[in-house]
Design a protein around this motif. Structure first.
Motif, PDB file in Angstrom:
ATOM      1  N   ASN A 195       0.815  -1.216   0.000  1.00 25.17           N
ATOM      2  CA  ASN A 195       0.000   0.000   0.000  1.00 25.17           C
ATOM      3  C   ASN A 195       0.847   1.264   0.000  1.00 25.17           C
ATOM      4  O   ASN A 195       0.426   2.295  -0.536  1.00 25.17           O
ATOM      5  CB  ASN A 195      -0.955   0.003   1.188  1.00 25.17           C
ATOM      6  N   ARG A 196       2.035   1.209   0.567  1.00 26.58           N
ATOM      7  CA  ARG A 196       2.932   2.372   0.514  1.00 26.58           C
ATOM      8  C   ARG A 196       3.346   2.648  -0.939  1.00 26.58           C
ATOM      9  O   ARG A 196       3.442   3.799  -1.365  1.00 26.58           O
ATOM     10  CB  ARG A 196       4.161   2.147   1.389  1.00 26.58           C
ATOM     11  N   LYS A 197       3.578   1.575  -1.698  1.00 19.87           N
ATOM     12  CA  LYS A 197       3.911   1.745  -3.108  1.00 19.87           C
ATOM     13  C   LYS A 197       2.716   2.315  -3.871  1.00 19.87           C
ATOM     14  O   LYS A 197       2.876   3.172  -4.750  1.00 19.87           O
ATOM     15  CB  LYS A 197       4.341   0.407  -3.711  1.00 19.87           C
ATOM     16  N   GLU A 223     -19.738   3.291  -5.756  1.00 15.41           N
ATOM     17  CA  GLU A 223     -20.540   2.381  -6.586  1.00 15.41           C
ATOM     18  C   GLU A 223     -19.951   0.974  -6.627  1.00 15.41           C
ATOM     19  O   GLU A 223     -20.668  -0.014  -6.757  1.00 15.41           O
ATOM     20  CB  GLU A 223     -20.631   2.955  -8.005  1.00 15.41           C
ATOM     21  N   TYR A 224     -18.619   0.868  -6.474  1.00 17.12           N
ATOM     22  CA  TYR A 224     -17.962  -0.405  -6.739  1.00 17.12           C
ATOM     23  C   TYR A 224     -17.510  -1.188  -5.508  1.00 17.12           C
ATOM     24  O   TYR A 224     -17.075  -2.322  -5.641  1.00 17.12           O
ATOM     25  CB  TYR A 224     -16.752  -0.186  -7.652  1.00 17.12           C
ATOM     26  N   ASN A 225     -17.524  -0.629  -4.329  1.00 18.41           N
ATOM     27  CA  ASN A 225     -17.148  -1.429  -3.157  1.00 18.41           C
ATOM     28  C   ASN A 225     -17.898  -0.980  -1.920  1.00 18.41           C
ATOM     29  O   ASN A 225     -18.622   0.020  -1.941  1.00 18.41           O
ATOM     30  CB  ASN A 225     -15.627  -1.405  -2.928  1.00 18.41           C
ATOM     31  N   ASP A 226     -17.714  -1.723  -0.848  1.00 18.42           N
ATOM     32  CA  ASP A 226     -18.487  -1.497   0.370  1.00 18.42           C
ATOM     33  C   ASP A 226     -17.711  -0.737   1.440  1.00 18.42           C
ATOM     34  O   ASP A 226     -17.920  -0.945   2.640  1.00 18.42           O
ATOM     35  CB  ASP A 226     -18.975  -2.840   0.941  1.00 18.42           C
ATOM     36  N   LEU A 227     -16.831   0.138   1.024  1.00 20.23           N
ATOM     37  CA  LEU A 227     -16.152   0.988   1.993  1.00 20.23           C
ATOM     38  C   LEU A 227     -17.182   1.800   2.778  1.00 20.23           C
ATOM     39  O   LEU A 227     -18.183   2.281   2.224  1.00 20.23           O
ATOM     40  CB  LEU A 227     -15.204   1.955   1.278  1.00 20.23           C
ATOM     41  N   LYS A 237     -14.211   5.807   5.530  1.00 19.68           N
ATOM     42  CA  LYS A 237     -13.554   5.372   6.756  1.00 19.68           C
ATOM     43  C   LYS A 237     -12.614   4.219   6.438  1.00 19.68           C
ATOM     44  O   LYS A 237     -13.039   3.186   5.924  1.00 19.68           O
ATOM     45  CB  LYS A 237     -14.580   4.944   7.801  1.00 19.68           C
ATOM     46  N   ILE A 238     -11.349   4.392   6.724  1.00 22.83           N
ATOM     47  CA  ILE A 238     -10.325   3.386   6.445  1.00 22.83           C
ATOM     48  C   ILE A 238      -9.916   2.726   7.755  1.00 22.83           C
ATOM     49  O   ILE A 238      -9.371   3.378   8.651  1.00 22.83           O
ATOM     50  CB  ILE A 238      -9.091   4.026   5.765  1.00 22.83           C
ATOM     51  N   LYS A 239     -10.198   1.437   7.874  1.00 16.11           N
ATOM     52  CA  LYS A 239      -9.923   0.724   9.120  1.00 16.11           C
ATOM     53  C   LYS A 239      -9.014  -0.486   8.939  1.00 16.11           C
ATOM     54  O   LYS A 239      -8.714  -1.186   9.910  1.00 16.11           O
ATOM     55  CB  LYS A 239     -11.234   0.288   9.783  1.00 16.11           C
ATOM     56  N   SER A 240      -8.561  -0.740   7.699  1.00 22.86           N
ATOM     57  CA  SER A 240      -7.710  -1.904   7.451  1.00 22.86           C
ATOM     58  C   SER A 240      -6.898  -1.713   6.177  1.00 22.86           C
ATOM     59  O   SER A 240      -7.164  -0.793   5.382  1.00 22.86           O
ATOM     60  CB  SER A 240      -8.562  -3.175   7.323  1.00 22.86           C
ATOM     61  N   ASP A 243      -9.192  -2.017   3.166  1.00 29.95           N
ATOM     62  CA  ASP A 243      -9.940  -0.781   2.908  1.00 29.95           C
ATOM     63  C   ASP A 243      -9.061   0.214   2.147  1.00 29.95           C
ATOM     64  O   ASP A 243      -9.508   0.850   1.186  1.00 29.95           O
ATOM     65  CB  ASP A 243     -10.392  -0.138   4.227  1.00 29.95           C
ATOM     66  N   LEU A 244      -7.827   0.354   2.603  1.00 35.08           N
ATOM     67  CA  LEU A 244      -6.912   1.306   1.952  1.00 35.08           C
ATOM     68  C   LEU A 244      -6.640   0.890   0.514  1.00 35.08           C
ATOM     69  O   LEU A 244      -6.645   1.723  -0.396  1.00 35.08           O
ATOM     70  CB  LEU A 244      -5.609   1.390   2.745  1.00 35.08           C
TER      71      LEU A 244
END
Length: 273
Positions: A195-197, A223-227, A237-240, A243-244
């Motif tokens: 994810n850093r990359k 539209e495309y995911n359940d974030l 909301k980023i919790k994992s 998610d990121l």
């Protein structure tokens, strides 16, 4: 005539291993370059493909030895393999250079059974040569070819600039975006290499977006995911790590719907057409 060379780790020195008088002798097979793509960190190669970097000698991570005319008479011959640690080897034939990174697993100090003579051989150390070189440099056309980026970064040490990871401050800057809310317990230290990359690569995308474009992309992501999305403050909301990753893939517009069947999919690899 061709020459097998090595580079030592501790002394950072190039040494001559052996010279081949017969051009029919080959350390590595020739690369089959029927399918080549310019290197892009976002693109994952198909089995038959190779990355390439053109005008390689102009890059800061090009080895100085590749910028000069090669002559094996300019180098000392190795005297004792037991006294050195090998960084990598390379075979030079005319203006073709084939490189192999050497790890400790590829230098073997064991007895071997020669299946032809049916005799035990105890002549270590033995260096294992791969089926295919990690990289091939075509000096005449000034192009480097390779498949595995992780393998060649041990040869061309500064090449990681092409695939850099976001620093803690860069991750913090990304987390401070108006459309992101980071959950308690998920911190900068939680962000792993992959994810850093992705954060590093996505910065240029974000910098080129107008406010209207960014708004459209955020709607597209929903539209495309359940974030989890808080519509009151317009934040994801980023919790994992997952998610990121989903958010970063969305910013890079990797989600799409098939024309036939209307199946929603995500592209793990992308390339410009």
């Amino acid at each position: 005539m061709s020459t097998l060379m090595l580079k030592t780790k501790s002394e950072d020195e190039f040494l001559k291993v052996m010279t081949f008088k017969n051009n029919n002798e080959h350390v590595f097979p020739t690369y089959q370059l029927d399918h080549v793509v310019d290197f892009d960190p976002k693109y994952k190669l198909e089995e038959e493909e190779y990355y390439r970097i053109i005008e390689f000698s102009d890059k800061n991570f090009c080895l100085d030895i590749l910028k000069e005319d090669f002559s094996d008479t300019n180098f000392n011959s190795i005297q004792d393999f037991n006294d050195i640690k090998i960084d990598f080897i390379f075979w030079v034939k005319d203006k073709d250079y084939y490189f192999q990174r050497v790890t400790f697993k590829q230098v073997v100090n064991k007895k071997f059974l020669n299946l032809t003579s049916k005799k035990m051989v105890d002549e270590g150390p033995v260096l294992v040569i791969k089926e295919e070189a990690d990289a091939y440099y075509d000096k005449e056309n000034d192009i480097l070819y390779f498949k595995n980026f992780n393998a060649i970064k041990g040869i061309f040490s500064e090449i990681e600039v092409l695939y850099k990871e976001a620093t803690d401050s860069e991750v913090a800057a990304f987390f401070s975006k108006d459309f992101i809310e980071v959950a308690e317990g998920y911190t900068i230290d939680s962000v792993k290499v992959s994810n850093r990359k992705r954060i590093s690569m996505i910065e240029s995308v974000l910098n080129d977006l107008s406010e209207e474009d960014l708004k459209s992309i955020l709607e597209y992501i929903r539209e495309y995911n359940d974030l989890i999305y808080d519509s009151a403050v317009n934040k994801f909301k980023i919790k994992s790590e997952q998610d990121l990753k989903n958010l970063l893939y969305g910013i890079d517009q990797r989600y799409y719907t098939t024309i036939v069947g209307q199946e929603k999919r995500v592209a793990n690899s992308v390339a410009r057409i």
